[in-house]
Design an enzyme around this catalytic site. Structure first.
Site, PDB file in Angstrom:
ATOM      1  N   ILE A   1      -4.885  -4.022  -5.956  1.00 16.32           N
ATOM      2  CA  ILE A   1      -6.045  -3.285  -4.696  1.00 16.32           C
ATOM      3  C   ILE A   1      -7.160  -2.917  -5.460  1.00 16.32           C
ATOM      4  CG2 ILE A   1      -5.326  -0.796  -4.638  1.00 16.32           C
ATOM      5  CD1 ILE A   1      -5.472  -1.246  -1.615  1.00 16.32           C
TER       6      ILE A   1
ATOM      7  N   LYS B   1      -5.135   4.810   0.145  1.00 17.34           N
ATOM      8  CA  LYS B   1      -4.032   5.454   1.247  1.00 17.34           C
ATOM      9  C   LYS B   1      -2.620   5.000   0.749  1.00 17.34           C
ATOM     10  CE  LYS B   1      -2.245   1.867   2.716  1.00 17.34           C
ATOM     11  NZ  LYS B   1      -1.884   0.767   1.801  1.00 17.34           N
TER      12      LYS B   1
END
Length: 320
Positions: free
Chosen positions: A16, A98
């Protein structure tokens, strides 16, 4: 901030983080100046690929760099509290991927650190910053679909089982709910902003005991939500917001590029963004603007929203 651009460091050069770094070419108010990795080779390869001038072989060195204003924490969930706290205490603004923590108690501990250090902290719910999601919000706010009666959201991909991998390892806070399910809960919160009157959960465990598939049914006085997440299979990966006058359809909603507005069966409006990257730049640019303006919290993803997502995930997990 004294500078015209916010100087960023990345903590943890994983998958990510690669997307986050790629999208810096579209960020006008920030620059990527450092990356920290426990692996020297991995850090150097990441820095070379994305043109990052500084590479650190320890996270502590990144925290200590006076020429870094903000740190993007992109490590596995169970490290977020420790690393975000350390960055805040070092005087850095923090954008933490997150879920920001793995339970409500950890979040409260982290929020105390942010308050005590007077530093900026935001959970990286990048979906909320995407133009297509914001357009869908606009349509709802304008009453284009009338009163919302249903939210249907699903996010699932087949993930090969690996007992030691991040997705399935309970020691690394594995499971579909924390990894993918949080996105479906985030959509439910964004468009309803209220707790359910009652809820039902169906969970299918993996061999390691973590949740491999979860279906959540939230019931309200005037509406209901069905939210599903899975490591077992590819789901449609849509969010639908259904109202009395029509509905909004958002394909691949967590990375949404478009949304459509329907009245019964006719599509009456359609939005497509023209972004060049993955879409992380919208989130990053907004954090830069917040920091340049001296803000300590995001208006789009405030701490209260992170609290709600943590509460809901804990509430759901208690049913496992």
């Amino acid at each position: 901030m004294k500078h015209q651009k916010i100087r960023w460091g990345i903590l943890g050069p994983g998958a990510i983080a690669q997307q986050f770094a790629h999208d810096f070419q579209f960020v006008t108010k920030g620059e990527l100046v450092a990356v920290a990795s426990r692996s020297k080779e991995r850090g150097e390869a990441f820095a070379k690929e994305y043109g990052i001038p500084k590479v650190y072989n320890s996270y502590e060195a990144l925290y200590a760099d006076p020429e870094v204003d903000a740190i993007y924490v992109a490590t596995p969930h169970n490290f977020h509290l420790e690393q975000s706290s350390a960055a805040l205490k070092a005087g850095k603004a923090v954008l933490c991927e997150k879920p920001i923590t793995i339970n409500p108690a950890e979040l409260e501990e982290l929020l105390v650190v942010a308050k005590d250090t007077n530093q900026y902290l935001m959970e990286g719910m990048w979906t909320y910053f995407l133009p297509a999601i914001q357009k869908a919000q606009q349509w709802v706010d304008e009453g284009r679909i009338g009163t919302v009666h249903h939210i249907i959201s699903d996010f699932g991909y087949p993930v090969p089982f690996d007992a030691n991998g991040r997705m399935f390892n309970p020691d690394l806070a594995g499971g579909a709910l924390l990894d993918m399910g949080i996105y479906t809960l985030a959509m439910n919160w964004l468009f309803l902003k209220k707790d359910p009157d009652q809820f039902h959960v169906r969970m299918s465990p993996a061999q390691t005991g973590v949740d491999e598939e979860v279906t959540m049914h939230f019931e309200y006085a005037d509406c209901s939500s069905v939210l599903t997440t899975s490591f077992r299979c590819k789901l449609p990966n849509y969010t639908h917001i259904i109202g009395e006058k029509g509905y909004i359809s958002i394909p691949d909603f967590w990375r949404a590029k478009e949304c459509s507005l329907y009245e019964v069966e006719e599509r009456v409006d359609h939005f497509v963004d023209d972004r060049g990257g993955f879409g992380f730049n919208f989130e990053t640019e907004q954090v830069c603007e917040d920091l340049l303006a001296g803000r300590k919290e995001s208006a789009i993803m405030p701490h209260y929203y992170s609290r709600k997502l943590q509460e809901w995930m804990a509430m759901v997990a208690k049913k496992f």
